[in-house]
Design an enzyme around this catalytic site. Structure first.
Site, PDB file in Angstrom:
ATOM      1  N   ALA A 224      23.523  52.147 -11.371  1.00  0.00           N
ATOM      2  CA  ALA A 224      22.840  52.997 -12.341  1.00  0.00           C
ATOM      3  C   ALA A 224      23.724  54.111 -12.885  1.00  0.00           C
ATOM      4  O   ALA A 224      23.639  54.449 -14.068  1.00  0.00           O
ATOM      5  CB  ALA A 224      21.589  53.586 -11.693  1.00  0.00           C
ATOM      6  N   ARG A 283      22.719  55.123  -7.593  1.00  0.00           N
ATOM      7  CA  ARG A 283      23.519  53.901  -7.743  1.00  0.00           C
ATOM      8  C   ARG A 283      22.685  52.619  -7.704  1.00  0.00           C
ATOM      9  O   ARG A 283      22.971  51.662  -8.420  1.00  0.00           O
ATOM     10  CB  ARG A 283      24.548  53.865  -6.604  1.00  0.00           C
ATOM     11  CG  ARG A 283      25.548  52.719  -6.660  1.00  0.00           C
ATOM     12  CD  ARG A 283      26.579  52.919  -5.555  1.00  0.00           C
ATOM     13  NE  ARG A 283      27.734  52.060  -5.706  1.00  0.00           N
ATOM     14  CZ  ARG A 283      27.966  50.981  -4.971  1.00  0.00           C
ATOM     15  NH1 ARG A 283      27.102  50.620  -4.046  1.00  0.00           N
ATOM     16  NH2 ARG A 283      29.066  50.272  -5.172  1.00  0.00           N
ATOM     17  N   TYR A 358      34.655  52.938 -11.934  1.00  0.00           N
ATOM     18  CA  TYR A 358      35.800  53.218 -12.768  1.00  0.00           C
ATOM     19  C   TYR A 358      37.051  52.683 -12.077  1.00  0.00           C
ATOM     20  O   TYR A 358      36.970  52.233 -10.929  1.00  0.00           O
ATOM     21  CB  TYR A 358      35.928  54.743 -12.995  1.00  0.00           C
ATOM     22  CG  TYR A 358      36.094  55.545 -11.714  1.00  0.00           C
ATOM     23  CD1 TYR A 358      37.348  55.940 -11.268  1.00  0.00           C
ATOM     24  CD2 TYR A 358      34.984  55.898 -10.943  1.00  0.00           C
ATOM     25  CE1 TYR A 358      37.508  56.665 -10.096  1.00  0.00           C
ATOM     26  CE2 TYR A 358      35.128  56.613  -9.759  1.00  0.00           C
ATOM     27  CZ  TYR A 358      36.393  56.994  -9.346  1.00  0.00           C
ATOM     28  OH  TYR A 358      36.552  57.697  -8.163  1.00  0.00           O
ATOM     29  N   GLU A 432      36.468  47.065 -13.961  1.00  0.00           N
ATOM     30  CA  GLU A 432      36.254  48.501 -13.747  1.00  0.00           C
ATOM     31  C   GLU A 432      36.839  49.213 -14.956  1.00  0.00           C
ATOM     32  O   GLU A 432      38.058  49.179 -15.175  1.00  0.00           O
ATOM     33  CB  GLU A 432      36.931  48.976 -12.455  1.00  0.00           C
ATOM     34  CG  GLU A 432      36.424  48.294 -11.190  1.00  0.00           C
ATOM     35  CD  GLU A 432      35.074  48.787 -10.733  1.00  0.00           C
ATOM     36  OE1 GLU A 432      34.562  49.755 -11.343  1.00  0.00           O
ATOM     37  OE2 GLU A 432      34.524  48.217  -9.774  1.00  0.00           O
TER      38      GLU A 432
END
Length: 473
Positions: A224, A283, A358, A432
């Site tokens: 999320a 998350r 990321y 990512e």
């Protein structure tokens, strides 16, 4: 309650690190709220919270595993690679961090105040003032291009792509795309979330394109808090449609002639709403997992390939008690294998890409273990390097490619592993996106477009590589 829980967690963490061969378990942890949450007025704040990067490359695998357990218990692990681990810590834990890590590990603070980045990620552009941003976005009524509350979807210059949008705005924008490009784009539902929200897919293909074209399936938003995934997926879809109209002989036209591109912008709509309205660091999904306080399953550990159940329901990586316990993963897997009522499956997708953040990585299976090597590894690596090169050639940042288990510390039950092993989708990847840690999950809105442009270049290059390799070699 928070202070007591934090003390108990720290005590457990120190014991776990001191005895790396043992796996102590405190039953109370299973139904305790995460210690790093400080809720104020119904919205979690992170004033004084820090993010630390720990270089653990000199540690043994056993020591790294023990340290990971400590940090996951005492804080919130954001990213882990063979070289470093990034962890979000509340002030009281950050103050004692040196006592939690081995002497051979080096720690550096990379985010001094998390709340400042949270505020930045919520910013919206100020209408009529180019380059100016309001400090915090409205939850349900963001700025639009038209007086009637809509967006000008005929151009990529729409203000929609200048902010991270709430779910109702995302739905309105995507519906506007369908209305603007009815011959190319259609939408369908393939299930419901834990809280009953529709799970939506958007499928694009030229009306004069190849019949029964192979499918490129892109999903995002499993986690999320990773807002740039849905934002980039939507930008990619929008860019294909706009570029097709503006240049009928360009790259987008070729991709949409040879492939059907299906985008699932957010597989976790409940979590996205909760991350905006209550807890920016949320998350998981929002299903009831039987605990008194903790909720949610980590979707990207709940897929039914090499799945492992979890015990700690409050863990950010809680995988549930059985595979596909989450309705979102069950519905997505069913679509991969069987299609949907309004989108019947004639054959399996040709490619699968799962967008996260990321780290700037483009990874192929397997995630769960490096002891299992995919037979297509050489081709997967070549295609991944082509994705990274395409992004670099447009001035984007460097992306690394390789097998997921070597690129980052992952978990079993991964979506791209399932797509490759069970779905038999040869070109299966997990990405990512930006950045590498300066902002982490709190990417500021002015980086939405650059990240979206990265995705357009990279995934278009992947589609053309598949075309050149398998369709017209």
């Amino acid at each position: 309650m928070v202070a007591t829980t934090a003390t108990a967690l720290l005590a457990f963490a120190v014991v776990a690190l001191a005895l790396p061969q043992q796996h102590a378990f405190d039953a109370d942890l299973a139904n305790s709220p995460p210690s790093y949450i400080q809720e104020t007025g119904g919205i979690d704040r992170y004033d004084g919270h820090e993010v630390w990067r720990i270089n653990w490359s000199s540690l043994s695998n056993t020591s790294r595993s023990a340290l990971h357990n400590v940090l996951e218990t005492a804080g919130d692990v954001w990213k882990a690679t063979p070289e470093v681990i990034d962890v979000h810590l509340p002030p009281r834990v950050a103050a004692v961090l040196p006592s939690l890590i081995p002497k051979d590990a080096q720690a550096t603070k990379i985010v001094p105040d998390l709340q400042a980045l949270v505020n930045l990620s919520l910013a919206h552009p100020v209408p009529g003032l180019p380059g100016a941003y309001a400090p915090q976005s409205p939850l349900a009524d963001p700025p639009t291009d038209f007086p009637d509350g809509g967006w000008n979807v005929s151009t990529l210059d729409t203000v929609f792509h200048d902010a991270f949008q709430p779910l109702p705005a995302i739905d309105r924008f995507l519906d506007a795309l369908v209305n603007e490009y009815p011959e190319t784009l259609h939408t369908f539902e393939f299930g419901q979330s834990a809280e009953g929200r529709p799970l939506r897919a958007f499928s694009a293909h030229r009306a004069d394109g190849k019949a029964d074209a192979p499918e490129v399936l892109i999903i995002s938003g499993q986690h999320a808090r990773e807002w740039v995934g849905p934002a980039s997926a939507i930008y990619f879809l929008h860019a294909l449609l706009v570029n097709l109209r503006e240049n009928p002989k360009g790259t987008a036209a070729k991709v949409l002639r040879e492939f059907t591109v299906t985008v699932v912008p957010t597989l976790n709509p409940d979590g996205l709403v909760y991350s905006r309205e209550h807890s920016r660091m949320w998350r998981k999904n929002r299903q009831d997992v039987g605990g008194l306080i903790c909720k949610g399953v980590d979707l990207n550990t709940n897929w039914g390939y090499e799945y492992k159940p979890s015990r700690l329901a409050c863990s950010e990586s809680y995988s549930g008690q059985h595979p596909f316990e989450a309705p979102e993963t069950a519905a997505m897997a069913n679509y991969i294998v069987n299609g949907a009522k309004d989108a019947p499956r004639n054959r399996m997708p040709r490619a699968f890409i799962d967008l996260h953040s990321y780290g700037q990585l483009f990874m192929f299976p397997y995630s769960f273990s490096c002891n299992v090597f995919p037979p297509d590894a050489e081709n997967l690596m070549e295609a991944g390097m082509g994705v990274a090169k395409a992004i670099r050639l447009i001035g984007g940042p460097g992306y690394q490619t390789g097998q997921a288990c070597q690129s980052t510390l992952r978990f079993s039950g991964d979506a791209s592993d399932y797509a490759y092993a069970v779905g038999q989708i040869r070109w299966s990847y997990s990405a990512e996106l930006r950045d590498t840690g300066t902002y982490g999950f709190m990417l500021p809105p002015f980086l939405i477009r650059p990240t979206g442009i990265d995705v357009v270049a990279g995934l278009s290059a992947l589609a053309l590589f598949i075309y050149d390799t398998e369709i017209e070699p």
